[in-house]
Motif scaffolding. Structure first.
Motif, mmCIF file in Angstrom:
data_model
loop_
_atom_site.group_PDB
_atom_site.id
_atom_site.type_symbol
_atom_site.label_atom_id
_atom_site.label_comp_id
_atom_site.label_asym_id
_atom_site.label_seq_id
_atom_site.Cartn_x
_atom_site.Cartn_y
_atom_site.Cartn_z
ATOM 1 N N LEU A 110 0.975 -1.235 0.106
ATOM 2 C CA LEU A 110 -0.021 -0.021 -0.044
ATOM 3 C C LEU A 110 0.733 1.322 0.023
ATOM 4 O O LEU A 110 0.295 2.205 -0.751
ATOM 5 C CB LEU A 110 -1.084 -0.022 1.305
ATOM 6 N N ASP A 111 1.850 1.128 0.817
ATOM 7 C CA ASP A 111 2.695 2.223 0.935
ATOM 8 C C ASP A 111 3.480 2.612 -0.404
ATOM 9 O O ASP A 111 3.673 3.613 -0.929
ATOM 10 C CB ASP A 111 3.897 2.306 2.137
ATOM 11 N N THR A 112 4.043 1.596 -0.945
ATOM 12 C CA THR A 112 4.397 1.532 -2.230
ATOM 13 C C THR A 112 3.526 2.092 -3.267
ATOM 14 O O THR A 112 4.155 2.931 -4.198
ATOM 15 C CB THR A 112 5.111 0.221 -2.920
ATOM 16 N N LEU A 113 2.553 1.734 -3.394
ATOM 17 C CA LEU A 113 1.315 2.185 -4.473
ATOM 18 C C LEU A 113 1.092 3.638 -4.330
ATOM 19 O O LEU A 113 0.981 4.331 -5.411
ATOM 20 C CB LEU A 113 0.105 1.410 -4.193
ATOM 21 N N ASP A 114 1.134 3.868 -3.087
ATOM 22 C CA ASP A 114 0.832 5.436 -2.833
ATOM 23 C C ASP A 114 2.234 6.351 -3.258
ATOM 24 O O ASP A 114 1.696 7.493 -3.957
ATOM 25 C CB ASP A 114 0.817 5.774 -1.183
ATOM 26 N N GLU A 115 3.324 6.058 -2.967
ATOM 27 C CA GLU A 115 4.357 6.720 -3.600
ATOM 28 C C GLU A 115 4.634 6.651 -5.030
ATOM 29 O O GLU A 115 4.896 7.545 -5.621
ATOM 30 C CB GLU A 115 5.753 5.912 -2.943
ATOM 31 N N LYS A 116 4.079 5.551 -5.666
ATOM 32 C CA LYS A 116 3.970 5.432 -7.310
ATOM 33 C C LYS A 116 3.223 6.430 -7.499
ATOM 34 O O LYS A 116 3.116 7.240 -8.721
ATOM 35 C CB LYS A 116 3.656 4.065 -7.755
ATOM 36 N N LEU B 8 1.737 4.237 -19.507
ATOM 37 C CA LEU B 8 0.458 3.844 -19.345
ATOM 38 C C LEU B 8 0.561 2.364 -18.811
ATOM 39 O O LEU B 8 -0.297 1.754 -18.267
ATOM 40 C CB LEU B 8 -0.559 3.885 -20.587
ATOM 41 N N LYS B 9 1.550 1.631 -19.176
ATOM 42 C CA LYS B 9 1.684 0.410 -18.826
ATOM 43 C C LYS B 9 1.789 0.092 -17.374
ATOM 44 O O LYS B 9 1.013 -0.739 -16.622
ATOM 45 C CB LYS B 9 2.777 -0.359 -19.758
ATOM 46 N N ASP B 10 2.816 1.036 -16.892
ATOM 47 C CA ASP B 10 2.939 1.080 -15.266
ATOM 48 C C ASP B 10 1.446 1.333 -14.573
ATOM 49 O O ASP B 10 1.301 0.869 -13.719
ATOM 50 C CB ASP B 10 3.955 2.138 -14.867
ATOM 51 N N LEU B 11 0.832 2.501 -15.326
ATOM 52 C CA LEU B 11 -0.566 2.953 -14.752
ATOM 53 C C LEU B 11 -1.382 1.514 -14.700
ATOM 54 O O LEU B 11 -1.985 1.523 -13.693
ATOM 55 C CB LEU B 11 -1.113 3.961 -15.335
ATOM 56 N N TYR B 12 -1.453 0.786 -15.740
ATOM 57 C CA TYR B 12 -2.373 -0.243 -15.889
ATOM 58 C C TYR B 12 -2.016 -1.320 -14.803
ATOM 59 O O TYR B 12 -2.986 -1.841 -14.019
ATOM 60 C CB TYR B 12 -2.280 -0.729 -17.126
ATOM 61 N N PHE B 13 -0.834 -1.614 -14.562
ATOM 62 C CA PHE B 13 -0.414 -2.486 -13.667
ATOM 63 C C PHE B 13 -0.857 -2.120 -11.956
ATOM 64 O O PHE B 13 -1.054 -2.843 -11.430
ATOM 65 C CB PHE B 13 1.180 -2.914 -13.595
ATOM 66 N N LEU B 14 -0.326 -0.914 -12.057
ATOM 67 C CA LEU B 14 -0.702 -0.217 -10.610
ATOM 68 C C LEU B 14 -2.309 -0.435 -10.148
ATOM 69 O O LEU B 14 -2.446 -0.822 -9.176
ATOM 70 C CB LEU B 14 -0.152 1.259 -10.712
ATOM 71 N N LYS B 15 -3.075 -0.127 -11.250
ATOM 72 C CA LYS B 15 -4.490 -0.329 -11.092
ATOM 73 C C LYS B 15 -5.028 -1.787 -10.900
ATOM 74 O O LYS B 15 -5.614 -2.064 -10.043
ATOM 75 C CB LYS B 15 -5.458 0.534 -12.316
ATOM 76 N N ALA B 16 -4.376 -2.670 -11.619
ATOM 77 C CA ALA B 16 -4.621 -3.982 -11.319
ATOM 78 C C ALA B 16 -4.298 -4.612 -10.355
ATOM 79 O O ALA B 16 -5.099 -5.355 -9.566
ATOM 80 C CB ALA B 16 -4.041 -4.703 -12.948
ATOM 81 N N GLN B 17 -3.069 -4.271 -9.973
ATOM 82 C CA GLN B 17 -2.646 -4.981 -8.624
ATOM 83 C C GLN B 17 -3.393 -4.360 -7.358
ATOM 84 O O GLN B 17 -3.743 -5.163 -6.580
ATOM 85 C CB GLN B 17 -1.339 -4.327 -8.493
ATOM 86 N N THR B 18 -3.727 -3.011 -7.389
ATOM 87 C CA THR B 18 -4.453 -2.559 -6.471
ATOM 88 C C THR B 18 -5.807 -3.087 -6.395
ATOM 89 O O THR B 18 -6.607 -3.504 -5.434
ATOM 90 C CB THR B 18 -4.838 -1.172 -6.491
ATOM 91 N N ARG B 19 -6.496 -3.201 -7.502
ATOM 92 C CA ARG B 19 -8.041 -3.801 -7.637
ATOM 93 C C ARG B 19 -7.951 -5.080 -7.018
ATOM 94 O O ARG B 19 -8.858 -5.523 -6.286
ATOM 95 C CB ARG B 19 -8.420 -3.596 -9.151
ATOM 96 N N ILE B 20 -7.166 -5.953 -7.701
ATOM 97 C CA ILE B 20 -7.088 -7.169 -7.004
ATOM 98 C C ILE B 20 -6.647 -7.579 -5.488
ATOM 99 O O ILE B 20 -7.230 -8.302 -4.903
ATOM 100 C CB ILE B 20 -5.714 -8.242 -7.906
ATOM 101 N N THR B 21 -5.743 -6.769 -5.112
ATOM 102 C CA THR B 21 -5.562 -6.641 -3.669
ATOM 103 C C THR B 21 -6.708 -6.447 -2.869
ATOM 104 O O THR B 21 -6.842 -7.003 -1.738
ATOM 105 C CB THR B 21 -4.219 -5.856 -3.266
#
Length: 295
Positions: A134-140, A158-171
């Motif tokens: 969660l802290d890492t996602l906030d920093e990103k 946009l690829k990094d932003l997609y992975f960020l959204k996907a990881q957050t959503r699944i978690t």
């Protein structure tokens, strides 16, 4: 049969048996030894099994998942992001079965009076594994936001932003299932406060992950808006240049035609007059754009 990594820790009032990386044959033997349900043992072997809770006459069965990946790996599935621990417990024993190594399992001290106390502690440590990502996602999110607004938006991937959204959503979904399971767990009165603390932490994590998802969606919208604005600025600039050069090109085209009966071509100051007309047209266009606040 391969040798399984099994640790037996005797507490004052119960025994804790920790089993790591078992195979099917080993678990069948464990099921017979401790009279465990076959289908629950099968669930323990399934890598992608979601959190669940089942109550049996002689023991309770629990599966939970801890976050074991890193955001940088770009994982987008539950199996890649987390690993599970299966718990079989009653008043006399606690059995934990898992495939991956968990550091917090090696730091347990012999200070627990009941198996429920140890169970609640292990659940709390599993919940804690979701704080670092969660802290890492906030920093990103902050990093991407600064890049869009303060630096060059084109550097945003946009690829990094997609992975960020996907990881957050699944978690977040995994945490919601985790939360539902913890609401089914019943503990003794002296452990209810600790269990409630776990529930509160889960709720805070879910809300925080939800906020990250919202921020990611806002960033994506902002990125497209900035991108569209840049495109509009380019089109505006091209339109302004076209507005200036179209009438000038028209005049140049007329006097570029090599007809004989064009009296202006014989004028002594025809060239300078034409340049003057072009300059006047350019000034008029500039003043019109200025008045309309286009430039």
């Amino acid at each position: 049969m391969k040798t399984i990594d099994q640790h037996r820790t005797q507490f004052d009032n119960f025994v804790w048996i920790d089993i790591c990386q078992p195979d099917k044959e080993s678990l069948n033997k464990i099921a017979e030894e401790y009279q465990l349900d076959y289908f629950q043992i099968k669930d323990s072997l399934e890598p992608g099994h979601l959190p669940k809770f089942e109550s049996q006459p002689n023991y309770n069965f629990l599966i939970l998942r801890a976050f074991t990946s890193t955001i940088e790996k770009g994982a987008t599935t539950i199996n890649e992001l987390s690993n599970k621990i299966a718990f079989f417990y009653n008043g006399h024993k606690l059995i934990t079965i898992h495939r991956s190594q968990f550091a917090f399992l090696d730091t347990v001290k012999q200070k627990y009076e009941t198996s429920e106390e140890l169970l609640v502690y292990l659940i709390y440590k599993m919940v804690e594994t979701y704080q670092t990502p969660l802290d890492t996602l906030d920093e990103k999110i902050i990093e991407i936001e600064q890049t869009i607004f303060l630096k060059d938006y084109a550097r945003v991937s946009l690829k990094d932003l997609y992975f960020l959204k996907a990881q957050t959503r699944i978690t977040k979904k995994l945490l919601q299932i985790f939360q539902n399971v913890t609401h089914q767990i019943e503990v003794a009165e002296n452990n209810k406060t600790a269990l409630q603390d776990i529930k509160d932490k889960l709720l805070n994590l879910i809300l925080s992950y939800d906020e990250v998802i919202e921020n990611a969606n806002n960033l994506l919208t902002t990125y497209h808006s900035v991108n569209a604005q840049k495109s509009n600025d380019v089109m505006k600039l091209l339109t302004i240049f076209s507005a200036f050069f179209l009438p000038l090109t028209f005049l140049a085209g007329i006097y570029g035609m090599n007809f004989e009966n064009m009296p202006e071509l014989k004028w002594r100051f025809g060239y300078f007059i034409t340049l003057g007309v072009m300059a006047i047209i350019s000034i008029i266009i500039y003043l019109w754009f200025k008045r309309r606040r286009i430039i």
